[in-house]
Enzyme design. Sequence first.
Site, PDB file in Angstrom:
ATOM      1  N   GLU A   1     -13.647 -30.350  36.452  1.00 17.64           N
ATOM      2  CA  GLU A   1     -14.099 -30.483  35.064  1.00 17.64           C
ATOM      3  C   GLU A   1     -15.571 -30.178  34.845  1.00 17.64           C
ATOM      4  OE1 GLU A   1     -14.489 -34.357  33.293  1.00 17.64           O
ATOM      5  OE2 GLU A   1     -13.768 -35.331  35.092  1.00 17.64           O
TER       6      GLU A   1
ATOM      7  N   CYS B   1       4.471 -39.342  15.821  1.00 22.72           N
ATOM      8  CA  CYS B   1       5.083 -38.718  14.664  1.00 22.72           C
ATOM      9  C   CYS B   1       4.125 -38.264  13.579  1.00 22.72           C
ATOM     10  CB  CYS B   1       6.022 -39.725  14.017  1.00 22.72           C
ATOM     11  SG  CYS B   1       6.414 -41.092  15.076  1.00 22.72           S
TER      12      CYS B   1
ATOM     13  N   MET C   1     -13.469 -40.932  47.583  1.00 16.95           N
ATOM     14  CA  MET C   1     -12.241 -40.468  48.231  1.00 16.95           C
ATOM     15  C   MET C   1     -11.072 -41.250  47.645  1.00 16.95           C
ATOM     16  SD  MET C   1     -13.407 -37.992  49.591  1.00 16.95           S
ATOM     17  CE  MET C   1     -11.837 -37.291  50.027  1.00 16.95           C
TER      18      MET C   1
ATOM     19  N   LYS D   1      -7.958 -42.526  39.729  1.00 13.62           N
ATOM     20  CA  LYS D   1      -8.380 -43.496  38.698  1.00 13.62           C
ATOM     21  C   LYS D   1      -7.748 -43.144  37.363  1.00 13.62           C
ATOM     22  CE  LYS D   1     -12.533 -40.760  38.553  1.00 13.62           C
ATOM     23  NZ  LYS D   1     -13.951 -40.653  38.591  1.00 13.62           N
TER      24      LYS D   1
ATOM     25  N   ASN E   1       3.780 -44.361  12.876  1.00 12.35           N
ATOM     26  CA  ASN E   1       3.365 -43.240  13.712  1.00 12.35           C
ATOM     27  C   ASN E   1       2.459 -43.822  14.775  1.00 12.35           C
ATOM     28  OD1 ASN E   1       2.046 -41.125  14.888  1.00 12.35           O
ATOM     29  ND2 ASN E   1       0.949 -40.503  13.063  1.00 12.35           N
ATOM     30  N   GLY E   2       2.937 -43.913  16.011  1.00  9.38           N
ATOM     31  CA  GLY E   2       2.077 -44.477  17.041  1.00  9.38           C
ATOM     32  C   GLY E   2       2.867 -45.033  18.193  1.00  9.38           C
TER      33      GLY E   2
END
Length: 1619
Positions: free
Chosen positions: A1001, A103, A581, A1069, A334-335
């Site tokens: 990435e 929030c 893998m 992962k 907020n959290g």
Amino acid sequence: MSVQSLPQLLYSNGKSTNPTSVLASKQGVLFGDFVGLCCKSKWTRRRIGASSCRRIGSYSSRNWSSVRSILDLKRVGNASVQKADSVRKVAHIDDILAERGACGVGFIAHLENKPSHEIVKDALTALGCMEHRGGCGADNDSGDGSGVMTSIPWDLFNNWADKQGLASFDKVHTGVGMVFLPNDENLLKEAKSVIINIFSQEGLEVLGWRPVPVDASIVGYYARETMPNIQQVFVKVVKEESVDDIERELYICRKLIERAATSEAWGNEVYFCSLSNQTIVYKGMLRSEVLGKFYTDLQSNLYTSPFAIYHRRYSTNTSPRWPLAQPMRFLGHNGEINTIQGNLNWMQSREASLESPVWHGRESEIRPFGNSKASDSANLDSAAELLIRSGRNPEEALMILVPEGYKNHPTLAIKYPEVVDFYDYYKGQMEAWDGPALLLFSDGKTVGACLDRNGLRPARYWRTSDNIVYVASEVGVLPMDESKVIMKGRLGPGMMIAVDLLSGQVYENTDVKKKVALSNPYGKWLEENMRSLKPGKFLSATVLDNEAILRRQQAYGYSSEDVQMVIESMASQGKEPTFCMGDDIPLAVLSQRPHMLYDYFKQRFAQVTNPAIDPLREGLVMSLEVNIGKRRNILEVGPENASQVTLSSPVLNESELDLLLKDPILKPQVLKTFFSIRNGVEGSLEKALNKLCDAADDAVRNGSQLLVISDRSDDLEATRPAIPILLAVGAVHQHLIQNGLRMSASIVADTAQCFSTHQFACLIGYGASAVCPYLALETSRQWRLSTKTVNLMRNGKMPTVTIEQAQKNYCKAVKSGLMKILSKMGISLLSSYCGAQIFEIYGLGQDVVDVAFCGSRSSIGGLTLDELARETLSFWVKAFSEDTAKRLENFGFIQFRPGGEYHGNNPEMSKLLHKAVRQKSESAYSVYQQHLANRPVNVIRDLLEFKSERAPIPVGKVEPASSIVQRFCTGGMSLGAISRETHEAIAIAMNRLGGKSNSGEGGEDPIRWKPLTDVEDGYSPTLPHLKGLQNGDTATSAIKQVASGRFGVTPTFLVNADQLEIKVAQGAKPGEGGQLPGKKVSAYIARLRNSKPGVPLISPPPHHDIYSIEDLAQLIYDLHQVNPKAKVSVKLVAEAGIGTVASGVAKGNADIIQISGHDGGTGASPISSIKHAGGPWELGLTETHQTLIENGLRERVLLRVDGGFKSGFDVLMAAAMGADEYGFGSVAMIATGCVMARICHTNNCPVGVASQREELRARFPGVPGDLVNYFLYVAEEVRGILAQLGYEKLDDVIGRTNLLKPRDISLVKTQHLDLNYILSNVGFPKWSSTEIRKQEVHSNGPVLDDVILADPEILEAIANEKVVNKSARIYNVDRAVCGRIAGVIAKKYGDTGFAGQLNITFTGSAGQSFACFLTPGMNIRLIGESNDYVGKGMAGGELVVVPPENPGFLPEDATIVGNTCLYGATGGQVFVRGKAGERFAVRNSLAEAVVEGTGDHCCEYMTGGCVVVLGKVGRNVAAGMTGGLAYILDEDDTFVPKVNGEIVKIQRVVAPAGQGQLKSLIEAHVEKTGSTKGSAILKEWDRYLPLFWQLVPPSEEDTPEASAEFDKTVSGKVTFQSA
């Protein structure tokens, strides 16, 4: 476009929408776009001088068919709540997952306690400027909730009373309740009479009911369906005088009413927003900007208050409910509380022991203290409320519940030892409510705010000369006369600020804490009562002979892989083994081989709604300490509460366990866990568990404070196997909770059956405080003493370790593994993880779950207790059979081996596939298909088959393969993890087909973005290492990935993408960052990633700009901003609760959601992560698809799924479960030549698929055509199945679970699996899959950049590389400003080619991500201040931020830009006159910056560039910094302890080149910002230069800037280029 077409296209169901409202705005701006977060009203540009936020028109609510009453959802099962106090129900994870939120919040308070209407008006204005931090329902109109808390407006109420002919209220003795009531007349009467009766029984007089005046016409459609009848009740409290007693009396009344309501039909429809003599809460399921219009009270000038707390909710969950809007009764939060399930269980266990004289023996009437059906915020609020009503002040309550990370804190320990004592005293009393949180609180007398220990939410504050203090999630939420501001700051991690309204004092962080900590002699109590367990010596020889060790290993289920790959590698290296893998063996319940009980559990992990923590770089906020002993009554403070034993970690060796067993105060009791099977297996395990629980019960009632549950025995008996230790611990833990005894004792496991980090985590998560892994330690000793090891060490093949060191290494590896598992869920403290049950279960039946794992989700059912007993026995008998092997068996769970466990990716399968694609032979492909069809059950979808009511049709009628392959994508494999050859071959193949490849990435080489025109005989000089090319091929990846490391993410990279994928988690992962081993970082890879060759690259576990759902919405906004043509996808991993998260992501305006299964591949990852995190995609996809449909959000997003796909059968399964597109990862690599050697992490791939070594890459066998063939075969297979089912196109089967039925197949372990979860159906989207896929990219709506880009001079300057000067006003709702302009330039000129100059000056408070993705030639100046993420991803140009002229505060002391600035920057310069927040320059690659102070974690993960700080910094500087330089001014000699010395070295600035670099940057800073601090330094350069420290990572040690010796050594030999 006609005015009404857009809304109508979107969601009309045939009825026309009324178009007039679109044009109703005065400016006549047309806005017909539907944007996730940005609800129907949008900000227009505010011209200079316009005082408030104007809105532009909105379109009318559309009719929705799929609506259901939202409160009804939760009514089921509610009647049974708390009938009897004696039986305690455990918090259930499903209830918790259904409610999550994040929030925007703030407060305004007048220091002289002067009430005014202005404060209320300002709070509403600020709330309106937070709109983008909230979420909207599918009708784009029902907000997730907003509200304000103020003091009670007596004038307004007296005015009403006067009109009603009532006497005016006695302020001192009157309580006001704000109540949500049922709408039904009869229920309303009943509810009111119950409420009135309870008040009168308590001796309170009800003075009157006031219907709260509201304007219901502005409420959204969904919200109106569930809108309660809202009334205020006024009660007179006669018998009490003090405020605290009156509040307590009202609290008891409210609790009694809540309790009475649970048994009534209307129970769910009564809710008190507040009932108090001090404060009142107005809230609802409303968008923030309409709150003030809905409640007309808030517009009245009689509504005055000296303070206001405001809150805008963004609930990720399906159906926000009116009561869950905030503020709550004390807090605006907020959290996200990550440990909520544990916190609720512990609060419930406390119910028996909580008492305080202030309640006069009425404690039982105020139970329960928690409710798992409410949100985490509501539960934290009720815990705080309990403490405060029992006599604590609000600041103390929050310090107990949300303590700061006080352990590694240089300043606290030295200056404020009493604060450390306070935290130490309470850490054994109350487990922290852990997770990202900005909490605002008030009891009417104090108003304050505090931040979690990690500082994971923004919180800025400022104070004006007219004595008003403001705190908010963002700056710029109110128009402010800057000359009046006398203080500007931000809350750092763990900090608190409090305003005492009665005295008018503002207490900043340490003042508040000192005041609280000095109230009792905590230090003295600790010294006298708290005992520390001293580290015990490790044994120096084995206890058992080798045969006895072997028998135990067999009996308790060890395999040779466990011993060699896990235990031995931990003992030799002190860290968890890395593997690669994915996890391609069957789930434990589907496997034909026995598994340990732990294998049925998967770790849960943080995803979007809260961040994972970084245990490597930010471990300073984490702690594995745990307290053992009785936890006494937390409402009473006294020395006896401190009587506990502290352990520094939960891993005990034998001598430490002995020390605990000798502690007289703990009165330890050992409980053995063997069960007898002499009378058969049936019922034996259950009987033994009951006996064990009774024994535990007796021990605790007789005063034992420590139960040691042990499976240790001198001689094992064939007929007395051990109960699996996890089952034993869980059962005792749950039993003691239900009997109200859990607080009186701690549980320690003494076990042979625990050796890997996951197993420790399971035991602790289900209630053990510590574990002594005696067999794992014995195994480590046996390994060290074996002749093989001794010889290897003697010959120098292995580093030498002593026998003690081997055990120490093992324990160290377990501890760091535990830190990592905690951090995945965003939990920092082991004490909060204990009993928090952060797991989900795959394959255990309800009876097992109810006994030991109550409250965890097991969605497919599974083994009964008897079946579990049989599985335990199958290990046990191995130790006793005649032909017992002389060595441990290898089950083949990790590495494939013939005769071992079945692996999905096995050598036979890859051979068959290679044959089919290389020979282009259909018959060979059908052999491959046959191989897959005959395999053992491997994944959940293998339990299903297709059925159809239709007759088959000829294949010729089915949609062509060429259109099916367009739905195929390949996995996000980074260039670096795999070789150039593989990466490019996959991209070319996907581009030929019209599918999509994914960059992964690591960035991408720009040479790949143009089509090839120079191909001869399959070879091209442009890409000389590839073969089998054709003219017209492009090697670009259509999907470009933005991951947490931001490697290679430049403006040009972003604008050249068709789609942008935000990788939140990875299947192999989840909750961890990617890792690229140093030897794979070649010069080429380092160039693409802006880093140094040979230095390992680790991406942080969290995206540092995604700590919450609204942050993710912001990153999606940024990416849409820089490339408005690219769809943005968000990659999530399947886990319980993913539907909730996906709803939030859809509201966040994502175009695509990708669900990955736990079986995805990876280049390198710890073994336990590959094996034990994430869930099957079948369940994740089902949950996501169905939740989105229930919320009317399914049309907004395309669903893509991946994980272990191998064939057309998999594609159709995913389609039937609701997916639109399909991802292939490992199998695409196999098709291009991978042979599954499973050594990707070593850089030694034998076929050059996953290696950067030139000589191995030369062996790469693949050509793009192989992959093209494979995908065409898969598409043909899909066509064949469609034809058999009688369907012409994929569109017709997507989401049709009625085409699936359970296969008739008998599993070895159990017949109790329940697949109804997957087979259920909640309806279909309104559009076909193709329509969803073909929709336009979601837009950000009208933005400031468009206004600037519409300026002809700007256009002219960009087109012809000219210079132009412009200026504009900016507000906090203008987000990601400059991003779109940068995108336009990057598209045309690349990252460096633009020779013109755009000089733009902005004035005001900039929104988030200001100046993101700048390119060279953009010179941006901001006069004012900015929020988080300034300069994110900038690649060049210049950014200057300065305060307005003549501010009332000292610029160098004020925070002027937010957190996480320069994240992933690859160039440019930044000059900030003022301080920055946390994580300044995180992952900066090449930018240079000067700033006058920063928060914690400055320069984290930096790989290049230069940062100068002319002021104070927070702690943990330069964590993970592998490149670049930093210069930091240290005037009071406090800097050195703040540095994370793991990588960098600290030195004075001695090299002439370094002094020159520093001075020229400060000169530029002074020239551009007029900094007084900077000019003072330059004036007295010789005095200041020796006060600077230079931080130098190893890769920079030989550069001229860092090495004074440089000139002498190199002069004359080499000319060097400066960076």
